[in-house]
Scaffold this active site. Structure first.
Site, mmCIF file in Angstrom:
data_model
loop_
_atom_site.group_PDB
_atom_site.id
_atom_site.type_symbol
_atom_site.label_atom_id
_atom_site.label_comp_id
_atom_site.label_asym_id
_atom_site.label_seq_id
_atom_site.Cartn_x
_atom_site.Cartn_y
_atom_site.Cartn_z
ATOM 1 N N GLU A 38 -47.501 -98.092 17.668
ATOM 2 C CA GLU A 38 -47.771 -96.566 17.374
ATOM 3 C C GLU A 38 -47.888 -96.675 15.761
ATOM 4 O O GLU A 38 -46.822 -97.253 14.971
ATOM 5 C CB GLU A 38 -46.742 -95.686 17.722
ATOM 6 N N THR A 82 -54.123 -92.168 19.687
ATOM 7 C CA THR A 82 -53.708 -93.213 20.524
ATOM 8 C C THR A 82 -54.524 -93.300 21.710
ATOM 9 O O THR A 82 -54.968 -94.476 22.151
ATOM 10 C CB THR A 82 -52.382 -92.835 21.132
ATOM 11 N N HIS A 197 -43.997 -92.465 14.727
ATOM 12 C CA HIS A 197 -45.112 -91.309 14.694
ATOM 13 C C HIS A 197 -44.936 -90.369 13.743
ATOM 14 O O HIS A 197 -43.376 -90.122 13.523
ATOM 15 C CB HIS A 197 -45.156 -91.011 16.315
ATOM 16 N N ASP A 256 -52.680 -99.027 16.757
ATOM 17 C CA ASP A 256 -53.294 -98.072 17.332
ATOM 18 C C ASP A 256 -54.377 -97.231 16.386
ATOM 19 O O ASP A 256 -55.501 -97.012 16.556
ATOM 20 C CB ASP A 256 -52.916 -96.943 18.520
ATOM 21 N N HIS A 257 -53.911 -96.676 15.061
ATOM 22 C CA HIS A 257 -54.523 -96.168 14.396
ATOM 23 C C HIS A 257 -53.666 -95.794 12.938
ATOM 24 O O HIS A 257 -52.404 -96.411 13.017
ATOM 25 C CB HIS A 257 -54.933 -94.677 14.805
HETATM 26 C C1 GP9 Z 1 -48.326 -89.450 22.562
HETATM 27 C C2 GP9 Z 1 -48.181 -90.699 21.774
HETATM 28 C C3 GP9 Z 1 -48.964 -90.319 20.392
HETATM 29 O O1 GP9 Z 1 -47.863 -89.562 23.977
HETATM 30 O O2 GP9 Z 1 -49.201 -91.818 22.305
HETATM 31 O O3 GP9 Z 1 -50.063 -89.875 20.365
HETATM 32 P P1 GP9 Z 1 -50.985 -89.819 19.189
HETATM 33 O O4 GP9 Z 1 -50.597 -88.518 18.180
HETATM 34 O O5 GP9 Z 1 -50.604 -90.766 18.082
HETATM 35 O O6 GP9 Z 1 -52.313 -89.740 19.509
HETATM 36 MN MN MN Z 2 -50.922 -93.025 18.276
#
Ligand code: GP9
Ligand code: MN
Length: 413
Positions: A38, A82, A197, A256-257
């Site tokens: 993440e 994500t 996150h 992921d980003h």
């Molecule tokens: C939520 C997690 C985070 O289940 O995958 O999502 P994001 O805000 O990074 O898209």
């Molecule tokens: Mn994410």
């Protein structure tokens, strides 16, 4: 009626690279574990913050004899964050320019990596300690033909096990490995982490390094949660070894980003010690990509420039699964023919020579502004590629495609 697919197919075919023969099938029959890191960005890897190492375990992996580390892979996500990264990973298609494809086209026909591996006799699941319906995952995973989704209901969140958005990554990984041990082998299990996150909060005992000292609390805390995620990954490897799953598995990890948006450019400039121009901002879209193949001796740092769309073809070639007829926009990163480029979802792109960002053409490497005409041909190709990918999604065109034969079934409605 599906006839639009002809042009797309021609384009995809013309731009495909033959996968690497050397790497083909070296993980055939092994379990595949894919970890979504993440918000992890490459700028934190092999770097320090106020003298403290941010990602000690991942740093070790970058020089590990069984790990290939890609420092120049760019994320290509849009508003779906994500979920967009999952979409790219599974399909080697770009996500949408507006909205999250998991929500808008969750019922389409796809040809996911999970479906491919399922066809090879793999059991498939996703494990993520959040509610099923977040990002419409429960619906989309059916379309992606993922056998099972272990959401928060499959996890026990003990006292002190939750922070920020929910379950912490360390107890999550502990229980994920226990779930994997119950799966029939070979399996493909995808683990989505959560602790690193926004807003990047942690319990005191999980803060393994100091905060940074800029005017952005977000960036300051990001270093600590990234450090925690690194610790969690170390724990995952330990658990896999203890469970006996490690030797017969390959572990792939990707960021992921971005975690730090352009709103924090001043603070980021303070950390990096340079101004964040559109060129630098594009370079900050790099996310780490690790391929760990126990016992392979294939470890190296691979400088190839690529994007998340290259993950599916790269992984499937390692697994010994052919993708020749697949409608994928990426290609195997190990292939000699792989074209060094990454097209961002917003139209920016990076090639070996150029970086196009903020409507400006830069020389890659120096960051110098150069004649826009030099970028023009690739700007056009980037637009075409994003359009073709979008056409597939909007028209649900894979309904009309038989990836076994490469034939279009235009008659099917
Ligand atoms: C939520 C997690 C985070 O289940 O995958 O999502 P994001 O805000 O990074 O898209
Ligand atoms: Mn994410």
């Amino acid at each position: 009626d599906g006839s639009e697919l002809t042009d797309v197919q021609n384009y995809v075919h013309a731009n495909q690279a033959d996968p690497s023969g050397e790497m083909a099938g070296i993980a055939e029959g092994k379990n595949l574990i894919v970890v979504t890191l993440e918000s992890m960005q490459s700028f934190a890897i092999n770097e320090k913050m106020n003298g403290q190492t941010i990602t000690p375990f991942l740093n070790e992996l970058t020089t590990d004899e069984d790990t290939i580390y890609f420092p120049n892979l760019y994320h290509q996500t849009g508003l779906g964050k994500t979920s967009d990264s999952e979409f790219i990973l599974e399909n080697s298609l770009y996500p949408l320019s507006g909205g999250a494809v998991f929500f808008t086209h969750g019922g389409n026909t796809y040809n996911s990596m999970a479906e491919k591996l399922g066809g090879e006799g793999y059991a498939t699941n996703v494990q993520h300690a959040n509610t099923k319906s977040f990002w419409n995952r429960d619906m989309m995973y059916e379309s992606l033909e993922i056998d099972e989704f272990l959401d928060i209901q499959s996890f026990t969140v003990g006292e002190g096990d939750a922070v920020n958005w929910g379950m912490k990554d360390i107890p999550f990984f502990e229980q994920s490995v226990a779930h994997m041990a119950d799966m029939p082998q070979p399996f493909y299990s995808r683990l989505i982490t959560l602790t690193n996150h926004h807003p990047f909060t942690l319990d005191e005992q999980d803060k393994l390094i100091d905060e940074f000292d800029s005017n952005s609390g977000t960036l300051n805390r990001y270093f600590q949660t990234t450090r925690y995620l690194d610790e969690a990954v170390k724990e995952l490897f330990d658990e896999l070894k203890a469970s006996g799953l490690y030797e017969n598995s390959i572990i792939v990890m990707y960021g992921d980003h971005y975690g730090i948006s352009e709103n924090h450019n001043d603070a980021m400039a303070q950390y990096l010690g340079k101004e964040i121009t559109p060129y630098e901002s594009a370079q900050l879209q790099r996310v780490p990509f690790f391929v760990h193949i126990p016992g392979s001796g294939k470890g190296h740092v691979n400088e190839e420039i690529g994007g998340q769309i290259d993950m599916r073809p790269t992984i499937l070639n390692l697994m010994g699964v052919e993708t020749d007829n697949d409608m994928q926009f990426g290609s195997d990163l190990f292939s000699e023919e792989h074209e060094e480029s990454a097209i961002f979802r917003d139209g920016r792109y990076v090639t070996k020579d150029y970086v196009y960002a903020g409507n400006t053409c830069y020389e890659n490497g120096t960051g110098e502004e150069i004649d826009p005409m030099l970028c023009a041909p690739f700007t056009e190709q980037a637009r075409t590629e994003l359009e073709f990918s979008e056409e597939i999604i909007i028209g649900d065109l894979l309904r009309f495609y038989d990836e076994e034969t490469g034939n279009l079934n235009i008659s099917e409605q």
